[in-house]
Design a protein around this motif. Structure first.
Motif, PDB file in Angstrom:
ATOM      1  N   ASP A   1      59.138  26.861  87.663  1.00 22.13           N
ATOM      2  CA  ASP A   1      58.123  26.625  86.635  1.00 22.13           C
ATOM      3  C   ASP A   1      58.751  25.999  85.386  1.00 22.13           C
ATOM      4  OD1 ASP A   1      56.109  27.652  88.165  1.00 22.13           O
ATOM      5  OD2 ASP A   1      55.734  29.413  86.920  1.00 22.13           O
TER       6      ASP A   1
ATOM      7  N   HIS B   1      52.110  22.607  85.781  1.00 27.19           N
ATOM      8  CA  HIS B   1      52.189  23.940  85.151  1.00 27.19           C
ATOM      9  C   HIS B   1      51.542  23.868  83.773  1.00 27.19           C
ATOM     10  CE1 HIS B   1      53.795  27.958  84.683  1.00 27.19           C
ATOM     11  NE2 HIS B   1      54.632  27.639  83.731  1.00 27.19           N
TER      12      HIS B   1
ATOM     13  N   HIS C   1      51.542  24.917  78.179  1.00 27.94           N
ATOM     14  CA  HIS C   1      51.923  26.273  78.570  1.00 27.94           C
ATOM     15  C   HIS C   1      51.037  27.335  77.904  1.00 27.94           C
ATOM     16  CE1 HIS C   1      54.553  29.527  79.994  1.00 27.94           C
ATOM     17  NE2 HIS C   1      54.991  28.631  80.851  1.00 27.94           N
TER      18      HIS C   1
HETATM   19 ZN   LIG Z   1      55.937  28.965  82.635  1.00 22.96          ZN
END
Ligand SMILES: [Zn+2]
Length: 257
Positions: A72, A126, A130
């Protein structure tokens, strides 16, 4: 207790001597493995005849033993450290990239992302910044799920169909947006092995921690004792809720030192 199915491993930045990590908070560093430890884990799998797979490969449920290897955040160590180790073992893997972090210190640049894809690794998304998906308004969800995807596709010139949730947080709305955006899968941080009957929009993953021992690693790969990790995770979650994130991190730091 063993759970059948394939375990999806979740990694983050890797630590290399003399290279500062992107963040230094205990909450971040606890998921940063030393590069040598990651190398040991992959070597261990390879020696035992296991294969490291991408998300797509794992979801075809091939007959051989293996785990999915996922990363990630899109840190630069994805390309500099993880990719060469995976290549050496002839393993595949999936790298989930935070689009808005591209070119930021310690993260991949657009060019490095293309390089990672050209090496044959699978690229997933991802989010854009964030942000935790729960609690975002429609515009926020669109930015984090839809725009983030388009940005990666623009750079790569190929479709991006796998998504992983920042902080593992998601709700029904975010999954609906992801599905409409054309994602085939959404990976969470639910600690469980994935089987043919697992929802593709709620894939389980197991985060590797800095202090994960080699015995614990091997048990995780075989899906053993995941219920214990789940119980520990729930306890941590309640502690964090009671104490607040900062106090919880201080407490963790005190335990670890
Ligand atoms: Zn992350």
């Amino acid at each position: 207790m063993k759970e059948s199915g394939i375990v999806f491993l979740m990694y983050h930045e890797l630590e290399v001597p003399a290279r500062p990590t992107v963040h230094s908070s205990p909450g971040y560093v606890r998921y940063v493995l030393r590069a040598s430890e990651f190398g040991n884990q992959m070597t261990w799998l390879s020696r035992h005849g296991w294969r490291g797979m991408s998300v797509s490969e794992a979801l075809a449920f091939p007959p051989h033993d293996g785990v999915a290897v996922t990363f990630d955040d899109g840190c630069e160590t994805d390309l500099l450290v993880a990719a060469p180790i995976l290549k050496e073992m002839s393993f595949a893997g999936t790298f989930y990239i935070t689009s808005g972090f591209l070119g930021h210190p310690g993260h991949l640049s657009g060019g490095q992302l293309r390089e990672l894809a050209q090496l044959g690794f699978e690229i997933g998304c991802h989010s854009m910044t964030h942000a935790y998906l729960t609690g975002l308004d429609n515009a926020g969800l669109h930015r984090e799920i839809v725009d983030a995807k388009s940005e990666l596709e623009r750079i790569l010139g190929q479709p991006v169909v796998h998504f992983s949730c920042p902080g593992g947080r998601y709700d029904r709305r975010s999954l609906e947006v992801a599905q409409r955006a054309g994602y085939r899968t959404v990976a969470t941080s639910r600690i469980r092995a994935n089987t043919k009957s697992t929802s593709l929009l709620q894939l389980g993953r197991v985060a590797l921690r800095r202090e994960t021992s080699s015995q614990a690693f091997w048990a995780i790969c075989r899906g053993r004792g995941l219920w214990q990790l789940r119980a520990r995770d729930r306890l941590r979650g309640s502690l964090r809720r009671v104490l607040g994130n900062t106090a919880y991190d201080h407490l963790r730091e005190a335990w670890l030192s």
